[in-house]
Design a protein around this motif. Structure first.
Motif, PDB file in Angstrom:
ATOM      1  N   HIS A   1       0.839  -1.196   0.000  1.00  0.00           N
ATOM      2  CA  HIS A   1       0.000   0.000   0.000  1.00  0.00           C
ATOM      3  C   HIS A   1       0.877   1.251   0.000  1.00  0.00           C
ATOM      4  O   HIS A   1       1.842   1.331   0.764  1.00  0.00           O
ATOM      5  CB  HIS A   1      -0.903   0.018   1.238  1.00  0.00           C
ATOM      6  N   PRO A   2       0.525   2.239  -0.817  1.00  0.00           N
ATOM      7  CA  PRO A   2       1.295   3.490  -0.780  1.00  0.00           C
ATOM      8  C   PRO A   2       1.043   4.214   0.534  1.00  0.00           C
ATOM      9  O   PRO A   2      -0.006   4.028   1.169  1.00  0.00           O
ATOM     10  CB  PRO A   2       0.738   4.286  -1.958  1.00  0.00           C
ATOM     11  N   PRO A   3       1.979   5.046   0.970  1.00  0.00           N
ATOM     12  CA  PRO A   3       1.781   5.777   2.239  1.00  0.00           C
ATOM     13  C   PRO A   3       0.632   6.777   2.109  1.00  0.00           C
ATOM     14  O   PRO A   3       0.387   7.334   1.040  1.00  0.00           O
ATOM     15  CB  PRO A   3       3.118   6.493   2.452  1.00  0.00           C
ATOM     16  N   LEU A   4      -0.046   6.974   3.215  1.00  0.00           N
ATOM     17  CA  LEU A   4      -1.135   7.950   3.248  1.00  0.00           C
ATOM     18  C   LEU A   4      -0.565   9.365   3.209  1.00  0.00           C
ATOM     19  O   LEU A   4       0.496   9.623   3.788  1.00  0.00           O
ATOM     20  CB  LEU A   4      -1.974   7.774   4.510  1.00  0.00           C
ATOM     21  N   PRO A   5      -1.253  10.279   2.551  1.00  0.00           N
ATOM     22  CA  PRO A   5      -0.775  11.664   2.562  1.00  0.00           C
ATOM     23  C   PRO A   5      -0.930  12.265   3.952  1.00  0.00           C
ATOM     24  O   PRO A   5      -1.754  11.821   4.759  1.00  0.00           O
ATOM     25  CB  PRO A   5      -1.681  12.369   1.554  1.00  0.00           C
ATOM     26  N   ALA A   6      -0.141  13.284   4.215  1.00  0.00           N
ATOM     27  CA  ALA A   6      -0.229  13.977   5.506  1.00  0.00           C
ATOM     28  C   ALA A   6      -1.578  14.677   5.619  1.00  0.00           C
ATOM     29  O   ALA A   6      -2.112  15.166   4.618  1.00  0.00           O
ATOM     30  CB  ALA A   6       0.895  14.993   5.617  1.00  0.00           C
ATOM     31  N   PRO A   7      -2.156  14.723   6.809  1.00  0.00           N
ATOM     32  CA  PRO A   7      -3.438  15.416   6.984  1.00  0.00           C
ATOM     33  C   PRO A   7      -3.307  16.895   6.628  1.00  0.00           C
ATOM     34  O   PRO A   7      -2.285  17.525   6.899  1.00  0.00           O
ATOM     35  CB  PRO A   7      -3.748  15.256   8.471  1.00  0.00           C
ATOM     36  N   GLN A   8      -4.349  17.432   6.005  1.00  0.00           N
ATOM     37  CA  GLN A   8      -4.409  18.839   5.654  1.00  0.00           C
ATOM     38  C   GLN A   8      -5.813  19.346   5.935  1.00  0.00           C
ATOM     39  O   GLN A   8      -6.775  18.585   5.813  1.00  0.00           O
ATOM     40  CB  GLN A   8      -4.117  19.048   4.173  1.00  0.00           C
ATOM     41  N   PRO A   9      -5.947  20.614   6.293  1.00  0.00           N
ATOM     42  CA  PRO A   9      -7.299  21.153   6.494  1.00  0.00           C
ATOM     43  C   PRO A   9      -8.076  21.130   5.175  1.00  0.00           C
ATOM     44  O   PRO A   9      -7.506  21.378   4.106  1.00  0.00           O
ATOM     45  CB  PRO A   9      -7.069  22.592   6.945  1.00  0.00           C
ATOM     46  N   THR A  10      -9.331  20.800   5.270  1.00  0.00           N
ATOM     47  CA  THR A  10     -10.218  20.877   4.113  1.00  0.00           C
ATOM     48  C   THR A  10     -11.488  21.600   4.544  1.00  0.00           C
ATOM     49  O   THR A  10     -11.843  21.615   5.724  1.00  0.00           O
ATOM     50  CB  THR A  10     -10.591  19.479   3.566  1.00  0.00           C
ATOM     51  N   TYR A  11     -12.165  22.190   3.577  1.00  0.00           N
ATOM     52  CA  TYR A  11     -13.369  22.977   3.851  1.00  0.00           C
ATOM     53  C   TYR A  11     -14.462  22.485   2.916  1.00  0.00           C
ATOM     54  O   TYR A  11     -14.274  22.444   1.703  1.00  0.00           O
ATOM     55  CB  TYR A  11     -13.085  24.470   3.659  1.00  0.00           C
ATOM     56  N   THR A  12     -15.582  22.117   3.497  1.00  0.00           N
ATOM     57  CA  THR A  12     -16.664  21.525   2.731  1.00  0.00           C
ATOM     58  C   THR A  12     -18.000  22.019   3.255  1.00  0.00           C
ATOM     59  O   THR A  12     -18.216  22.065   4.464  1.00  0.00           O
ATOM     60  CB  THR A  12     -16.622  19.982   2.837  1.00  0.00           C
ATOM     61  N   ALA A  13     -18.886  22.363   2.351  1.00  0.00           N
ATOM     62  CA  ALA A  13     -20.272  22.673   2.718  1.00  0.00           C
ATOM     63  C   ALA A  13     -21.072  21.397   2.514  1.00  0.00           C
ATOM     64  O   ALA A  13     -20.970  20.749   1.472  1.00  0.00           O
ATOM     65  CB  ALA A  13     -20.820  23.793   1.847  1.00  0.00           C
ATOM     66  N   ILE A  14     -21.836  21.023   3.515  1.00  0.00           N
ATOM     67  CA  ILE A  14     -22.718  19.863   3.426  1.00  0.00           C
ATOM     68  C   ILE A  14     -24.140  20.419   3.410  1.00  0.00           C
ATOM     69  O   ILE A  14     -24.518  21.199   4.276  1.00  0.00           O
ATOM     70  CB  ILE A  14     -22.552  18.919   4.635  1.00  0.00           C
ATOM     71  N   TYR A  15     -24.915  20.007   2.428  1.00  0.00           N
ATOM     72  CA  TYR A  15     -26.275  20.518   2.319  1.00  0.00           C
ATOM     73  C   TYR A  15     -27.181  19.458   1.701  1.00  0.00           C
ATOM     74  O   TYR A  15     -26.719  18.467   1.160  1.00  0.00           O
ATOM     75  CB  TYR A  15     -26.304  21.819   1.499  1.00  0.00           C
ATOM     76  N   ARG A  16     -28.472  19.694   1.827  1.00  0.00           N
ATOM     77  CA  ARG A  16     -29.457  18.770   1.260  1.00  0.00           C
ATOM     78  C   ARG A  16     -30.220  19.496   0.173  1.00  0.00           C
ATOM     79  O   ARG A  16     -30.670  20.624   0.333  1.00  0.00           O
ATOM     80  CB  ARG A  16     -30.396  18.279   2.352  1.00  0.00           C
ATOM     81  N   GLN A  17     -30.368  18.830  -0.958  1.00  0.00           N
ATOM     82  CA  GLN A  17     -31.096  19.393  -2.087  1.00  0.00           C
ATOM     83  C   GLN A  17     -31.978  18.294  -2.660  1.00  0.00           C
ATOM     84  O   GLN A  17     -31.484  17.236  -3.039  1.00  0.00           O
ATOM     85  CB  GLN A  17     -30.112  19.902  -3.139  1.00  0.00           C
ATOM     86  N   ALA A  18     -33.285  18.542  -2.679  1.00  0.00           N
ATOM     87  CA  ALA A  18     -34.248  17.550  -3.191  1.00  0.00           C
ATOM     88  C   ALA A  18     -34.058  16.202  -2.493  1.00  0.00           C
ATOM     89  O   ALA A  18     -33.979  15.167  -3.141  1.00  0.00           O
ATOM     90  CB  ALA A  18     -34.133  17.421  -4.702  1.00  0.00           C
ATOM     91  N   TYR A  19     -33.924  16.226  -1.172  1.00  0.00           N
ATOM     92  CA  TYR A  19     -33.808  15.034  -0.339  1.00  0.00           C
ATOM     93  C   TYR A  19     -32.515  14.252  -0.556  1.00  0.00           C
ATOM     94  O   TYR A  19     -32.399  13.108  -0.141  1.00  0.00           O
ATOM     95  CB  TYR A  19     -35.020  14.112  -0.523  1.00  0.00           C
TER      96      TYR A  19
END
Length: 86
Positions: A2-20
């Protein structure tokens, strides 16, 4: 093997609901700050100032990015109404 996992980095995501359907929308840090201020009742001026604090390019690319972020947020349904406050 298995290749090594990348180092953790901050990520920004909007989670929303659209049409269920639950959707996720990846955000840049400045875009996240813009939408965060707007979503908590801040003014557009406050949102732009917050986003500008972390945007590293000159003003022209920032202005172009703002239009793109707002256009994309409206298209995704993250912004559904604008209200002028007295």
């Amino acid at each position: 093997e298995h290749p090594p996992l990348p180092a953790p980095q901050p990520t920004y995501t909007a989670i929303y609901r659209q049409a269920y359907v639950v959707r996720r929308y990846p955000l840049e840090l400045a875009e996240f700050r813009l939408l965060s201020v707007l979503s908590t009742g801040g003014s557009l001026g406050e949102a732009l100032a917050s986003a500008h604090q972390v945007f590293t390019a000159d003003i022209a690319p920032f202005e172009a990015a703002i239009f793109g972020w707002l256009r994309d947020a409206v298209a995704a349904g993250l912004i559904v109404q604008a209200v002028r406050l007295a």
